[in-house]
Design a protein around this motif. Structure first.
Motif, PDB file in Angstrom:
ATOM      1  N   LEU A 239     -16.641  -9.081  29.536  1.00 35.21           N
ATOM      2  CA  LEU A 239     -16.296 -10.370  28.931  1.00 35.21           C
ATOM      3  C   LEU A 239     -16.629 -11.523  29.879  1.00 35.21           C
ATOM      4  O   LEU A 239     -17.194 -12.541  29.462  1.00 35.21           O
ATOM      5  CB  LEU A 239     -14.811 -10.405  28.565  1.00 35.21           C
ATOM      6  N   VAL A 240     -16.292 -11.362  31.157  1.00 39.18           N
ATOM      7  CA  VAL A 240     -16.571 -12.418  32.138  1.00 39.18           C
ATOM      8  C   VAL A 240     -18.071 -12.656  32.241  1.00 39.18           C
ATOM      9  O   VAL A 240     -18.536 -13.805  32.264  1.00 39.18           O
ATOM     10  CB  VAL A 240     -15.994 -12.053  33.519  1.00 39.18           C
ATOM     11  N   GLU A 241     -18.850 -11.576  32.297  1.00 36.35           N
ATOM     12  CA  GLU A 241     -20.306 -11.719  32.402  1.00 36.35           C
ATOM     13  C   GLU A 241     -20.871 -12.461  31.201  1.00 36.35           C
ATOM     14  O   GLU A 241     -21.697 -13.367  31.346  1.00 36.35           O
ATOM     15  CB  GLU A 241     -20.976 -10.354  32.505  1.00 36.35           C
ATOM     16  N   LYS A 242     -20.426 -12.091  30.001  1.00 35.37           N
ATOM     17  CA  LYS A 242     -20.996 -12.693  28.799  1.00 35.37           C
ATOM     18  C   LYS A 242     -20.546 -14.142  28.620  1.00 35.37           C
ATOM     19  O   LYS A 242     -21.326 -14.999  28.213  1.00 35.37           O
ATOM     20  CB  LYS A 242     -20.619 -11.863  27.568  1.00 35.37           C
ATOM     21  N   VAL A 243     -19.283 -14.424  28.929  1.00 37.73           N
ATOM     22  CA  VAL A 243     -18.786 -15.798  28.804  1.00 37.73           C
ATOM     23  C   VAL A 243     -19.492 -16.717  29.790  1.00 37.73           C
ATOM     24  O   VAL A 243     -19.762 -17.886  29.500  1.00 37.73           O
ATOM     25  CB  VAL A 243     -17.258 -15.835  29.012  1.00 37.73           C
ATOM     26  N   PRO A 249     -22.611 -11.522  37.166  1.00 33.53           N
ATOM     27  CA  PRO A 249     -22.894 -10.176  36.665  1.00 33.53           C
ATOM     28  C   PRO A 249     -21.637  -9.318  36.569  1.00 33.53           C
ATOM     29  O   PRO A 249     -20.711  -9.455  37.378  1.00 33.53           O
ATOM     30  CB  PRO A 249     -23.863  -9.603  37.715  1.00 33.53           C
ATOM     31  N   LEU A 250     -21.628  -8.432  35.582  1.00 34.81           N
ATOM     32  CA  LEU A 250     -20.481  -7.555  35.364  1.00 34.81           C
ATOM     33  C   LEU A 250     -20.124  -6.775  36.627  1.00 34.81           C
ATOM     34  O   LEU A 250     -18.960  -6.668  37.002  1.00 34.81           O
ATOM     35  CB  LEU A 250     -20.794  -6.605  34.206  1.00 34.81           C
ATOM     36  N   ARG A 251     -21.124  -6.245  37.285  1.00 35.73           N
ATOM     37  CA  ARG A 251     -20.848  -5.417  38.462  1.00 35.73           C
ATOM     38  C   ARG A 251     -20.257  -6.248  39.599  1.00 35.73           C
ATOM     39  O   ARG A 251     -19.418  -5.767  40.368  1.00 35.73           O
ATOM     40  CB  ARG A 251     -22.137  -4.721  38.918  1.00 35.73           C
ATOM     41  N   PHE A 252     -20.668  -7.510  39.708  1.00 31.30           N
ATOM     42  CA  PHE A 252     -20.114  -8.371  40.747  1.00 31.30           C
ATOM     43  C   PHE A 252     -18.640  -8.673  40.468  1.00 31.30           C
ATOM     44  O   PHE A 252     -17.819  -8.707  41.389  1.00 31.30           O
ATOM     45  CB  PHE A 252     -20.908  -9.673  40.839  1.00 31.30           C
TER      46      PHE A 252
END
Length: 373
Positions: A239-243, A249-252
């Motif tokens: 969710l954070v990556e897409k928002v 990045p998701l992994r970060f």
């Protein structure tokens, strides 16, 4: 003739429908699922594509046994790669069908609703048809216990805060869409984690029209559920990556979350050892080592779950990780002191050092410790 119907006279031709089934340790469920699909899909030109992450229980061998006898059964065995979302992406891209459907390999999705999903997409009434447990006629009784109900409900509530469309069950893994719709979105997908439906909806450059089809969620008969707290953390990171539109990045996000857990471990161990009478400097060193071990373990099982290290590679990975973090710690202190000497405030200097250390640790961990083979 509808795109999903078989041609008259049984004329040969490629499948018009591909059912993508990501799986891991589902050997006992392969044959029963194929039999269920044979009944439901009778009269259609279809195939099922199992995408197995090299399961140790013989799932791939079971799929191959089915494929040798049935031309509509195909399998992909992925070695060195893990994750439901990326498995679905590979499965869909390997298909030439007009319509693709996605369902789990654990027999919990109600296969009798598959035709309703496919027909809704083939008729052009929606971009994507989703099997929902939370519309009238649906049921999520198959969730094993109150903990899994809570995880699912929490995920649904959180996802609904960010979705561009109204959806009662964004956690669903049972849906259908046209392959060309999927291919258009594919370059923008994260491909990480387990919630490919959410990834699709948030990655599309234009809002997708969605139709929800009521479906049940049956109790698992064989194998083990993959829904756990780690999956939910990956979901939150997605969710954070897409928002942030990919800026974070998701992994970060996951790496930073694990770093916070390491801080807690560091402080806890340091205070415990210090209270036992050990000198503060020694206690701090022990706490730091403990934090590195905790961070490595969590990153190995969460952040880099798809690249998880085992055996000797895990031991060597821990050594490399501790070396990387040690360099990051030195950089943190050095930058903070440098900025403080240039009249920056203490908080600003400390924050700059910490940010540099996190970015360094993440970059080196991704390229050295958990590098792709």
């Amino acid at each position: 003739m509808p795109a999903t119907d078989a041609p008259e006279g049984g004329m040969a031709g490629g499948p018009l429908i591909s059912i993508i089934v990501p799986c891991y340790n589902e050997a006992a469920n392969v044959a029963p699922l194929v039999a269920m699909l044979e009944s439901v899909m009778a009269g259609r030109r279809w195939e099922v594509i199992f995408v197995d992450d090299n399961s140790p229980d013989g799932t791939t061998e079971t799929i191959c046994a089915q494929a040798r006898r049935k031309s509509y059964v195909r399998g992909i065995c992925r070695i060195g790669r893990r994750g439901l979302s990326s498995a679905v992406i590979e499965g869909v891209l390997s298909s030439s069908a007009q319509v693709v459907a996605v369902m789990d390999g654990d027999l919990q999705h109600d296969e009798s609703r598959l035709i309703a999903l496919i027909d809704a997409v083939a008729a052009g009434t929606c971009d994507i048809a989703v099997g929902s447990r939370h519309v009238e006629g649906g049921s999520n009784a198959g969730l094993a216990n109150a903990w899994r109900h809570a995880l699912s409900d929490s995920g649904i509530w959180l996802a609904q805060r960010f979705l561009p469309v109204r959806l009662t069950d964004p956690m669903s893994g049972f849906f259908a869409l046209r392959r060309d719709t999927f291919v258009a979105i594919a370059p923008h997908l994260s491909g990480a984690g387990f919630k490919i439906l959410l990834d699709l909806l948030l990655s599309s450059r234009k809002p997708l029209t969605v139709r929800e089809i009521d479906c049940g969620f049956k109790p698992r008969v064989a194998g083990e559920s993959k829904l756990d707290a780690v999956v939910m953390l990956q979901f939150a990171a997605l969710l954070v990556e897409k928002v942030s539109r990919g800026l974070v990045p998701l992994r970060f996000v996951a790496f930073c979350a694990v770093g916070l857990a390491g801080i807690v471990a560091n402080l806890g161990v340091m205070h415990l050892v210090w209270l036992c009478g050990v000198h503060f400097s020694t206690a701090q060193a022990i706490g730091t080592i403990a934090a590195m071990v905790v961070n490595f373990s969590l990153d190995n099982n969460f952040t880099y779950r798809d690249r998880r290290l085992h055996g000797r590679r895990c031991v060597w990975g821990l050594v490399l990780f501790m070396l990387v973090c040690s360099v990051g710690a030195l950089a943190d202190v050095g930058v903070a002191h440098l900025m403080y000497a240039q009249s920056y405030r203490v908080n600003e200097a400390s924050l700059a050092g910490a940010v540099l250390a996190v970015v360094w640790n993440y970059a080196m961990s991704s390229t050295i410790v958990w590098r792709t083979r």
